[in-house]
Design a protein around this motif. Structure first.
Motif, PDB file in Angstrom:
ATOM      1  N   VAL A  42       0.817  -1.213   0.000  1.00  0.00           N
ATOM      2  CA  VAL A  42       0.000   0.000   0.000  1.00  0.00           C
ATOM      3  C   VAL A  42       0.858   1.273   0.000  1.00  0.00           C
ATOM      4  O   VAL A  42       0.660   2.177  -0.825  1.00  0.00           O
ATOM      5  CB  VAL A  42      -0.962   0.006   1.209  1.00  0.00           C
ATOM      6  CG1 VAL A  42      -1.685   1.349   1.311  1.00  0.00           C
ATOM      7  CG2 VAL A  42      -1.981  -1.115   1.066  1.00  0.00           C
ATOM      8  N   THR A  43       1.829   1.362   0.917  1.00  0.00           N
ATOM      9  CA  THR A  43       2.644   2.575   1.006  1.00  0.00           C
ATOM     10  C   THR A  43       3.397   2.876  -0.288  1.00  0.00           C
ATOM     11  O   THR A  43       3.329   4.006  -0.801  1.00  0.00           O
ATOM     12  CB  THR A  43       3.623   2.478   2.181  1.00  0.00           C
ATOM     13  OG1 THR A  43       2.893   2.353   3.403  1.00  0.00           O
ATOM     14  CG2 THR A  43       4.509   3.706   2.253  1.00  0.00           C
ATOM     15  N   PRO A  44       4.122   1.913  -0.870  1.00  0.00           N
ATOM     16  CA  PRO A  44       4.801   2.231  -2.134  1.00  0.00           C
ATOM     17  C   PRO A  44       3.829   2.557  -3.267  1.00  0.00           C
ATOM     18  O   PRO A  44       4.144   3.407  -4.115  1.00  0.00           O
ATOM     19  CB  PRO A  44       5.599   0.958  -2.439  1.00  0.00           C
ATOM     20  CG  PRO A  44       5.000  -0.100  -1.601  1.00  0.00           C
ATOM     21  CD  PRO A  44       4.487   0.571  -0.387  1.00  0.00           C
ATOM     22  N   MET A  45       2.669   1.925  -3.308  1.00  0.00           N
ATOM     23  CA  MET A  45       1.689   2.240  -4.348  1.00  0.00           C
ATOM     24  C   MET A  45       1.215   3.688  -4.233  1.00  0.00           C
ATOM     25  O   MET A  45       1.055   4.389  -5.237  1.00  0.00           O
ATOM     26  CB  MET A  45       0.496   1.283  -4.264  1.00  0.00           C
ATOM     27  CG  MET A  45       0.813  -0.129  -4.736  1.00  0.00           C
ATOM     28  SD  MET A  45      -0.579  -1.272  -4.532  1.00  0.00           S
ATOM     29  CE  MET A  45      -1.743  -0.594  -5.724  1.00  0.00           C
ATOM     30  N   ILE A  46       1.001   4.142  -3.007  1.00  0.00           N
ATOM     31  CA  ILE A  46       0.575   5.531  -2.794  1.00  0.00           C
ATOM     32  C   ILE A  46       1.674   6.486  -3.257  1.00  0.00           C
ATOM     33  O   ILE A  46       1.414   7.485  -3.953  1.00  0.00           O
ATOM     34  CB  ILE A  46       0.237   5.757  -1.308  1.00  0.00           C
ATOM     35  CG1 ILE A  46      -1.017   4.963  -0.927  1.00  0.00           C
ATOM     36  CG2 ILE A  46       0.028   7.249  -1.027  1.00  0.00           C
ATOM     37  CD1 ILE A  46      -1.329   4.986   0.556  1.00  0.00           C
TER      38      ILE A  46
ATOM     39  N   GLU B 131       1.892   6.502  -7.059  1.00  0.00           N
ATOM     40  CA  GLU B 131       0.760   7.230  -7.648  1.00  0.00           C
ATOM     41  C   GLU B 131       0.980   8.733  -7.551  1.00  0.00           C
ATOM     42  O   GLU B 131       0.709   9.477  -8.499  1.00  0.00           O
ATOM     43  CB  GLU B 131      -0.541   6.824  -6.949  1.00  0.00           C
ATOM     44  CG  GLU B 131      -1.805   7.321  -7.625  1.00  0.00           C
ATOM     45  CD  GLU B 131      -2.126   8.770  -7.290  1.00  0.00           C
ATOM     46  OE1 GLU B 131      -2.722   9.457  -8.152  1.00  0.00           O
ATOM     47  OE2 GLU B 131      -1.771   9.198  -6.170  1.00  0.00           O
ATOM     48  N   GLN B 132       1.479   9.187  -6.418  1.00  0.00           N
ATOM     49  CA  GLN B 132       1.685  10.613  -6.230  1.00  0.00           C
ATOM     50  C   GLN B 132       2.757  11.165  -7.166  1.00  0.00           C
ATOM     51  O   GLN B 132       2.671  12.306  -7.613  1.00  0.00           O
ATOM     52  CB  GLN B 132       2.069  10.886  -4.769  1.00  0.00           C
ATOM     53  CG  GLN B 132       0.929  10.632  -3.787  1.00  0.00           C
ATOM     54  CD  GLN B 132       1.377  10.721  -2.338  1.00  0.00           C
ATOM     55  OE1 GLN B 132       2.576  10.755  -2.040  1.00  0.00           O
ATOM     56  NE2 GLN B 132       0.428  10.755  -1.417  1.00  0.00           N
ATOM     57  N   GLN B 133       3.749  10.354  -7.483  1.00  0.00           N
ATOM     58  CA  GLN B 133       4.858  10.838  -8.297  1.00  0.00           C
ATOM     59  C   GLN B 133       4.686  10.546  -9.791  1.00  0.00           C
ATOM     60  O   GLN B 133       5.063  11.355 -10.638  1.00  0.00           O
ATOM     61  CB  GLN B 133       6.166  10.213  -7.808  1.00  0.00           C
ATOM     62  CG  GLN B 133       7.413  10.803  -8.470  1.00  0.00           C
ATOM     63  CD  GLN B 133       8.680  10.407  -7.755  1.00  0.00           C
ATOM     64  OE1 GLN B 133       8.646   9.760  -6.712  1.00  0.00           O
ATOM     65  NE2 GLN B 133       9.827  10.810  -8.294  1.00  0.00           N
ATOM     66  N   TYR B 134       4.092   9.386 -10.115  1.00  0.00           N
ATOM     67  CA  TYR B 134       4.047   8.974 -11.524  1.00  0.00           C
ATOM     68  C   TYR B 134       2.640   8.737 -12.069  1.00  0.00           C
ATOM     69  O   TYR B 134       2.461   8.665 -13.291  1.00  0.00           O
ATOM     70  CB  TYR B 134       4.859   7.687 -11.720  1.00  0.00           C
ATOM     71  CG  TYR B 134       6.307   7.795 -11.340  1.00  0.00           C
ATOM     72  CD1 TYR B 134       7.209   8.496 -12.139  1.00  0.00           C
ATOM     73  CD2 TYR B 134       6.782   7.196 -10.183  1.00  0.00           C
ATOM     74  CE1 TYR B 134       8.551   8.585 -11.793  1.00  0.00           C
ATOM     75  CE2 TYR B 134       8.118   7.272  -9.832  1.00  0.00           C
ATOM     76  CZ  TYR B 134       9.001   7.975 -10.638  1.00  0.00           C
ATOM     77  OH  TYR B 134      10.326   8.063 -10.288  1.00  0.00           O
ATOM     78  N   GLY B 135       1.647   8.564 -11.191  1.00  0.00           N
ATOM     79  CA  GLY B 135       0.286   8.320 -11.657  1.00  0.00           C
ATOM     80  C   GLY B 135      -0.115   6.856 -11.600  1.00  0.00           C
ATOM     81  O   GLY B 135       0.712   5.959 -11.371  1.00  0.00           O
ATOM     82  N   MET B 136      -1.404   6.600 -11.813  1.00  0.00           N
ATOM     83  CA  MET B 136      -1.957   5.258 -11.692  1.00  0.00           C
ATOM     84  C   MET B 136      -1.380   4.297 -12.723  1.00  0.00           C
ATOM     85  O   MET B 136      -1.235   3.100 -12.457  1.00  0.00           O
ATOM     86  CB  MET B 136      -3.480   5.305 -11.825  1.00  0.00           C
ATOM     87  CG  MET B 136      -4.192   5.997 -10.671  1.00  0.00           C
ATOM     88  SD  MET B 136      -4.034   5.109  -9.095  1.00  0.00           S
ATOM     89  CE  MET B 136      -5.042   3.670  -9.439  1.00  0.00           C
ATOM     90  N   GLN B 137      -1.053   4.798 -13.912  1.00  0.00           N
ATOM     91  CA  GLN B 137      -0.494   3.898 -14.931  1.00  0.00           C
ATOM     92  C   GLN B 137       0.826   3.302 -14.485  1.00  0.00           C
ATOM     93  O   GLN B 137       1.131   2.143 -14.768  1.00  0.00           O
ATOM     94  CB  GLN B 137      -0.320   4.646 -16.242  1.00  0.00           C
ATOM     95  CG  GLN B 137      -1.639   5.043 -16.902  1.00  0.00           C
ATOM     96  CD  GLN B 137      -1.425   6.047 -18.025  1.00  0.00           C
ATOM     97  OE1 GLN B 137      -1.127   7.217 -17.780  1.00  0.00           O
ATOM     98  NE2 GLN B 137      -1.557   5.588 -19.257  1.00  0.00           N
TER      99      GLN B 137
END
Length: 449
Positions: free
Chosen positions: A97-101, A104-110
């Protein structure tokens, strides 16, 4: 616990198939005890990523679908390539969860799902080499990790019972606590006095009975069920074509190794409970299925999976070790992922009821770990030091959640999880004290595996 005896045909209890009615009920019980933990991951990530309700619902459906598929693969196996063929249930892990967040904040959902896809492929490639390290996970290591897993989840159960919002009017109310106590007493009495099949479905009956009692108490809310669609298959790459930033890919590959560590301890515990010790080849197939979850998760907008410890606890309580039971649970999870209305119905189970059942299951996981540690001579060598330090390091982020907030993001990925911290500490200390230098030649038999 000891595994049931072989049947007249000589089949191992793991390979025995209960009658259809029992199979369905026992499979449903596995789903109910893991459902909340499974859907919490997409809820937390979706909220942190600022996704709207429809997008979060899509994540939940995809999460259940992938968890179900991987559970079926783990239980039944695919040729000699995938699946440990033991009664395990998988679901989304908080380790990612933490790395995914941060991604997402830096590069986006893709980039989130591109890096997950790459990490899944990485997991498939390194599963067999990682499995050869199983001799470095003796009872001293696996018992310590399983104990920390159980202890770290007690707070989750307490949060379900009291409610996670301290400002809510019913937070830790008398009604919530009384309902949880009633469910807990029901489970204890059923465990003590029920026999046969009834004794095996005590958790399921407690969940159903507690929900019925909660209705007149005003602790249930089924309003979301009627407005939920019947069918809602997940669309691959919903957020667009995947992207693969090197930093994001590296972070998720680290997460995959953490998942391997977590799953290894759980699989060894299941093998011990079922009376079928896990070999290197078994473990390789099981870890490869974890890698498959990353590939499926990256394509289907889901999450990477691990073996769920609460279901390990359920096996300890019921004594049912048939892998066909968990295969049915996997099929039910697939149905929940494809039929959102069913998922909404299960999600409406009141928190105090689910929390009371979870309290028993998580505490059982803890005792499985303690029982594993009983096989270790803590008076010999440095075993006590290894277990004590790993236990302390693992519990620090649980009792002081913000302790690593000042660390770089890559360090928080590892240290902020008590399970990960305990696993890495126990592994490293066991390596230091029992596999390096002169002590390696004098290590105790239980650490020579």
């Amino acid at each position: 616990m000891s595994a049931p005896p072989r049947d007249p045909a000589g089949r191992h209890p793991v390979d025995q198939r209960p009658p259809l009615a029992r199979l369905a009920a026992l499979g449903l019980q596995h789903v109910l005890v893991m459902y909340t933990g499974c859907v919490t991951v997409p809820l937390v990530f979706g909220a942190a990523a600022g996704l709207d309700a429809s997008a979060i619902a899509l994540l939940i459906n995809a999460d259940l679908l992938v968890a179900g598929l991987v559970t079926v693969v783990q239980s039944l196996g695919v040729s000699r390539l995938l699946g440990i063929r033991l009664p395990v249930v998988t679901g989304a892990t908080f380790a990612g969860v933490t790395p995914m967040i941060l991604i997402e904040q830096q590069y986006g959902m893709q980039a989130v799902y591109g890096s997950m896809l790459a990490a899944g492929l990485f997991g498939l490639l390194v599963a067999a080499p990682f499995a050869r390290l199983v001799r470095f996970f003796p009872p001293l290591v696996s018992g310590t990790v399983i104990t920390v897993i159980g202890l770290s989840l007690i707070g989750v159960a307490a949060g379900l019972i009291t409610g996670n919002d301290p400002k809510a009017a019913d937070h830790a109310s008398d009604g919530r606590l009384a309902l949880a106590a009633g469910v807990l007493i029901f489970i204890v009495l059923f465990t003590r006095f029920a026999r046969g099949f009834l004794g095996q479905i005590g958790i399921l009956l407690a969940l159903v009975g507690g929900t019925l009692v909660a209705i007149p108490m005003g602790l249930t809310d089924f309003s979301g069920v009627s407005g939920t669609d019947w069918l809602g298959p997940a669309a691959p790459f919903h957020f667009g074509a995947p992207r693969f930033p090197p930093t994001a890919v590296l972070a998720m590959c680290v997460v995959m190794l953490v998942i391997f560590t977590e799953s290894t301890a759980a699989m060894l515990a299941v093998g011990e409970a079922a009376g079928r010790p896990v070999t290197d080849k078994d473990l390789a197939r099981g870890l490869a299925a974890d890698g498959l979850s990353g590939v499926l998760g990256g394509a289907m907008n889901s999450f990477m999976d691990t073996v769920f410890s609460q279901n390990v606890g359920l096996i300890g309580i019921t004594g049912v070790v048939s892998r066909y039971v968990t295969a049915v649970a996997g099929g039910l999870l697939v149905a929940l992922g494809l039929v959102p209305k069913l998922g909404a119905l299960v999600a409406a189970l009141p928190g105090p009821v689910v929390g009371a059942a979870a309290l028993v299951l998580f505490a059982t996981v803890t005792m499985v770990g303690v029982n594993t540690l009983r096989r270790v001579d803590l008076d010999q060598g440095h075993n006590l030091t290894v277990a004590a330090v790993a236990l302390g390091v693992g519990l620090m982020p649980e009792v002081a959640p913000g302790i690593y907030d000042g660390f770089p993001s890559w360090a928080r990925i590892i240290l902020a999880s008590g399970i990960t911290s305990a696993a890495l500490t126990a592994f490293a200390l066991n390596l230091l004290f029992h596999h390096v230098g002169r002590d390696a030649r004098r290590r105790s038999p239980e650490n020579a595996q």
